[in-house]
Scaffold this active site. Structure first.
Site, PDB file in Angstrom:
ATOM      1  N   MET A   1       0.040  -0.238   0.189  1.00  0.00           N
ATOM      2  CA  MET A   1       0.215   0.108  -0.389  1.00  0.00           C
ATOM      3  C   MET A   1       0.569   0.073   0.014  1.00  0.00           C
ATOM      4  O   MET A   1       0.093  -0.285   0.334  1.00  0.00           O
ATOM      5  CB  MET A   1      -0.070  -0.471   0.158  1.00  0.00           C
ATOM      6  CG  MET A   1      -2.163  -0.495   0.408  1.00  0.00           C
ATOM      7  SD  MET A   1      -1.429  -1.483  -0.455  1.00  0.00           S
ATOM      8  CE  MET A   1      -2.534  -1.110  -0.547  1.00  0.00           C
ATOM      9  N   VAL A 134       6.469  -7.932   2.152  1.00  0.00           N
ATOM     10  CA  VAL A 134       5.152  -7.793   1.940  1.00  0.00           C
ATOM     11  C   VAL A 134       3.985  -7.713   0.942  1.00  0.00           C
ATOM     12  O   VAL A 134       3.063  -8.115   0.574  1.00  0.00           O
ATOM     13  CB  VAL A 134       5.056  -6.649   3.537  1.00  0.00           C
ATOM     14  CG1 VAL A 134       3.487  -6.276   3.600  1.00  0.00           C
ATOM     15  CG2 VAL A 134       4.847  -7.885   4.439  1.00  0.00           C
ATOM     16  N   GLU A 135       4.527  -6.397   0.270  1.00  0.00           N
ATOM     17  CA  GLU A 135       3.976  -5.673   0.090  1.00  0.00           C
ATOM     18  C   GLU A 135       4.362  -6.315  -2.090  1.00  0.00           C
ATOM     19  O   GLU A 135       2.853  -6.477  -3.237  1.00  0.00           O
ATOM     20  CB  GLU A 135       4.735  -3.851  -0.973  1.00  0.00           C
ATOM     21  CG  GLU A 135       4.568  -3.280   0.332  1.00  0.00           C
ATOM     22  CD  GLU A 135       2.753  -2.457   0.154  1.00  0.00           C
ATOM     23  OE1 GLU A 135       2.533  -2.224  -0.726  1.00  0.00           O
ATOM     24  OE2 GLU A 135       2.614  -2.450   0.787  1.00  0.00           O
ATOM     25  N   THR A 136       5.052  -7.192  -2.437  1.00  0.00           N
ATOM     26  CA  THR A 136       4.828  -8.076  -3.730  1.00  0.00           C
ATOM     27  C   THR A 136       5.661  -8.997  -3.550  1.00  0.00           C
ATOM     28  O   THR A 136       6.065  -9.132  -4.776  1.00  0.00           O
ATOM     29  CB  THR A 136       5.489  -6.015  -4.834  1.00  0.00           C
ATOM     30  OG1 THR A 136       6.889  -6.394  -4.428  1.00  0.00           O
ATOM     31  CG2 THR A 136       4.695  -5.083  -4.726  1.00  0.00           C
ATOM     32  N   TYR A 324      -1.398  -4.428   9.841  1.00  0.00           N
ATOM     33  CA  TYR A 324      -0.799  -4.593   8.258  1.00  0.00           C
ATOM     34  C   TYR A 324       2.035  -4.467   9.168  1.00  0.00           C
ATOM     35  O   TYR A 324       2.188  -4.468   8.568  1.00  0.00           O
ATOM     36  CB  TYR A 324      -0.187  -3.528   7.368  1.00  0.00           C
ATOM     37  CG  TYR A 324       0.819  -2.769   6.250  1.00  0.00           C
ATOM     38  CD1 TYR A 324       1.179  -3.650   5.025  1.00  0.00           C
ATOM     39  CD2 TYR A 324       1.442  -2.199   7.004  1.00  0.00           C
ATOM     40  CE1 TYR A 324       1.596  -3.325   4.202  1.00  0.00           C
ATOM     41  CE2 TYR A 324       2.863  -2.039   5.689  1.00  0.00           C
ATOM     42  CZ  TYR A 324       2.693  -2.650   4.838  1.00  0.00           C
ATOM     43  OH  TYR A 324       3.766  -2.026   3.735  1.00  0.00           O
TER      44      TYR A 324
END
Length: 348
Positions: A1, A134-136, A324
């Protein structure tokens, strides 16, 4: 995010963005409506032309290429029946073998650039690695929605957050002009987040850095700029070097945690306030700075309570979710511990 003030401050998006980036092609099920023919879009174009000096005709031609993508509306719309909040389920998505193993590989491959980012911005390498993981999953799932179409769809056909997405669409045009690219050349998540770190266009303009000093900021094919930009983002939002992130809380039998949890995610609670409520740090260390009390709930299990310091709050500026932030923190700690153990085994 990117999140997050950088990423979208939507709790559902905050919890699912990294898992939804690879859902289908952005052009799938596209509507043939010509956005440039709509009055609200023409008003938007006139406003951008007046404030930023864009050629109105060129803006119309560009936005005319955007396709309405019903899929992005479906993905971003909250479910009619809210799901049960579960820390255990959420955690299992990110603290898992693939992200740990690939995180170790990513750290090994880019160790010098991670060290340079840590030295310049004060953000530990493991935190940078964990956020990108975590993101990608280290650039493996950056999304394949055409960004212009995704943002145009959300800006003009998703009323709940139309103002936000119109700002991001405006930022996309400004970003493209600054980078010498066509606005149609970007792709990313269904919400318009881009590249390894999933920055929205506004965050790219505000926080992205050319960390490898090659004259181009590239989030798509090379993680060097992403590493520096993640560190810069956290630094700009108040990361405190060498300071703690979070520690497990210990509650007395008569503790009253609910009012302290309700005080919010920003650390404002003093040690005296915590002590009066029957709450201390589980490791026995004294609480020496304002803190927040975080509740991590799982149905059918005891609630996990953690004390979050300023750096925990800074992670929530990337994505406004305590789940998160705790996932980033735990993934970072796990990768760091595994790396140290491997290094010791090799040296021994």
């Amino acid at each position: 995010m990117t999140g997050i003030t950088a990423h979208l401050p939507l709790s559902r998006l905050a919890c699912t963005l990294a898992l939804s980036l690879s859902f289908g092609l952005g052009s799938a099920s596209a509507d043939t409506e010509n956005y440039a023919e709509r009055e609200d879009v023409q008003a938007f174009i006139s406003d951008l032309s007046a404030r930023h000096g864009f050629d109105a005709g060129q803006l119309s031609r560009t936005i005319g290429q955007a396709q309405k993508l019903p899929r992005v509306i479906s993905l971003i719309t909250p479910p009619t029946k809210r799901g049960v909040r579960s820390w255990e389920r959420y955690r299992s998505r990110f603290i898992e073998r693939i992200r740990i193993e690939r995180g170790l590989d990513f750290w090994d491959e880019y160790a010098p650039i991670l060290q340079a980012a840590e030295e310049r911005y004060g953000v530990p390498a493991e935190i940078i690695v964990a956020i990108i993981g975590v993101e990608t999953v280290y650039g493996r799932h950056t999304g394949n929605f055409e960004t212009l179409s995704a943002l145009t769809t959300l800006a003009f056909d998703y009323p709940p957050r139309a103002d936000l997405f119109r700002r991001e669409l405006e930022q996309l045009f400004l970003l493209a002009r600054e980078q010498g690219r066509e606005p149609t050349s970007y792709s990313g998540s269904y919400a318009g987040a881009l590249g390894y770190p999933q920055f929205l266009p506004s965050s790219m303009r505000a926080y992205a850095v050319d960390f490898d000093a090659n004259g181009v900021i590239d989030f798509e094919d090379n993680p060097l700029d992403a590493i520096g930009s993640v560190a810069n983002y956290l630094h700009a939002h108040g990361w405190q070097p060498q300071a703690p992130v979070a520690v497990r809380a210990r509650l007395s039998l008569d503790a009253s945690p609910a009012p302290l949890v309700a005080a919010g995610i920003e650390p404002t609670l003093s040690a005296d306030t915590l002590r009066d409520a029957g709450i201390t740090a589980a490791d026995g260390e004294a609480v020496t700075a304002p803190i927040t009390l975080v509740d991590l709930e799982t149905p059918g299990a005891d609630v996990e309570y953690w004390l979050g310091y300023r750096n925990f709050y800074v992670i929530t500026r990337y994505n406004r979710s305590s789940f998160y932030a705790m996932s980033v923190f735990e993934l970072a700690q796990t990768i760091r511990a595994r790396r140290l153990a491997l290094n010791l085994a090799v040296s021994g």
